[in-house]
Scaffold this active site. Structure first.
Site, PDB file in Angstrom:
ATOM      1  N   HIS A 136      47.844   9.534  33.704  1.00  0.00           N
ATOM      2  CA  HIS A 136      48.520  10.822  33.874  1.00  0.00           C
ATOM      3  C   HIS A 136      49.644  11.148  32.616  1.00  0.00           C
ATOM      4  O   HIS A 136      49.327  11.851  31.787  1.00  0.00           O
ATOM      5  CB  HIS A 136      49.225  11.080  35.084  1.00  0.00           C
ATOM      6  CG  HIS A 136      49.826  12.562  35.012  1.00  0.00           C
ATOM      7  ND1 HIS A 136      49.252  13.620  35.381  1.00  0.00           N
ATOM      8  CD2 HIS A 136      51.069  12.870  34.996  1.00  0.00           C
ATOM      9  CE1 HIS A 136      50.244  14.755  35.416  1.00  0.00           C
ATOM     10  NE2 HIS A 136      51.380  14.202  34.936  1.00  0.00           N
ATOM     11  N   GLU A 137      50.489  10.046  32.547  1.00  0.00           N
ATOM     12  CA  GLU A 137      51.361  10.375  31.565  1.00  0.00           C
ATOM     13  C   GLU A 137      50.968   9.942  30.229  1.00  0.00           C
ATOM     14  O   GLU A 137      51.165  10.758  29.345  1.00  0.00           O
ATOM     15  CB  GLU A 137      52.453   9.538  31.854  1.00  0.00           C
ATOM     16  CG  GLU A 137      53.459   9.521  33.023  1.00  0.00           C
ATOM     17  CD  GLU A 137      54.157  11.061  32.985  1.00  0.00           C
ATOM     18  OE1 GLU A 137      54.293  11.429  32.010  1.00  0.00           O
ATOM     19  OE2 GLU A 137      54.072  11.716  34.382  1.00  0.00           O
ATOM     20  N   HIS A 140      49.641  13.182  28.583  1.00  0.00           N
ATOM     21  CA  HIS A 140      50.501  13.949  27.779  1.00  0.00           C
ATOM     22  C   HIS A 140      50.747  13.454  26.373  1.00  0.00           C
ATOM     23  O   HIS A 140      50.883  14.120  25.584  1.00  0.00           O
ATOM     24  CB  HIS A 140      51.991  13.902  28.486  1.00  0.00           C
ATOM     25  CG  HIS A 140      51.950  14.629  29.915  1.00  0.00           C
ATOM     26  ND1 HIS A 140      51.428  15.999  30.069  1.00  0.00           N
ATOM     27  CD2 HIS A 140      52.326  14.109  31.287  1.00  0.00           C
ATOM     28  CE1 HIS A 140      51.931  16.153  31.479  1.00  0.00           C
ATOM     29  NE2 HIS A 140      52.059  14.972  31.924  1.00  0.00           N
ATOM     30  N   HIS A 143      47.940  14.383  24.477  1.00  0.00           N
ATOM     31  CA  HIS A 143      48.018  16.065  23.971  1.00  0.00           C
ATOM     32  C   HIS A 143      48.996  16.051  22.646  1.00  0.00           C
ATOM     33  O   HIS A 143      48.471  16.669  21.693  1.00  0.00           O
ATOM     34  CB  HIS A 143      48.820  16.551  25.016  1.00  0.00           C
ATOM     35  CG  HIS A 143      48.945  18.118  24.667  1.00  0.00           C
ATOM     36  ND1 HIS A 143      49.217  18.890  25.786  1.00  0.00           N
ATOM     37  CD2 HIS A 143      48.806  18.756  23.896  1.00  0.00           C
ATOM     38  CE1 HIS A 143      49.303  20.271  25.584  1.00  0.00           C
ATOM     39  NE2 HIS A 143      49.051  20.266  24.315  1.00  0.00           N
TER      40      HIS A 143
END
Length: 158
Positions: A136-137, A140, A143
């Site tokens: 999940h992290e 980021h 991104h």
């Protein structure tokens, strides 16, 4: 049970059912980067190469140069700070230390993922949630790494 000593896996509804013992040193927590690098390579054509010639705030922090697998173009740096220590906040998170931009010149990003695994010798206990949180992290961070904008206010996870 049929009278034999069986571990009741089928009926384990306790939180212990979500944990697994990993029989490798705590330093191998960094092995969690292997599957996330593979996914980033398959989905976004990214390659991660360890680098040691950049400053770090603590000796446990590791750094990778991120490049395009095909063109070998430098995309950015990814820092991984996996272990808990005094003064470090709890939880897991992503930071962008420098955002990508093309305003005046091509500026590449510097991002990090941070977590709080306990650094220990011997076997460690990790939950299924730990790699899920890492993915999940890391999303980021991806991104930010995949950002391709002119204006820095539009880059990454702003």
């Amino acid at each position: 049970m049929d009278g034999e000593n069986h571990w009741p896996w089928e009926s384990a509804n306790t939180s212990l059912a979500r944990f697994t013992v990993c029989d490798f040193p705590a330093a191998a927590v960094s092995m969690l980067s292997t599957p996330i690098f593979w996914v980033a390579g398959e989905l976004f054509n990214l390659n991660f190469t360890p680098v040691t010639n950049v400053p770090v705030a603590h000796p446990d922090i590791r750094v990778w140069e991120v490049t395009d697998k095909t063109s070998k173009r430098h995309i950015g740096l990814w820092y991984f700070d996996p272990y808990a220590r005094a003064g470090k906040r709890s939880g897991a998170w992503m930071n962008a230390y420098r955002s990508q931009e093309r305003m005046d010149k091509d500026i590449t990003t510097i991002v990090s993922n941070n977590s709080n695994f306990v650094k220990a010798k011997g076997a460690i206990l990790i939950s299924w949630d730990d790699p899920v949180t890492m993915f999940h992290e890391f999303g980021h961070a991806l991104h930010g790494l995949n950002s391709a904008v002119r204006y820095p206010t539009l880059a990454g996870t702003h």
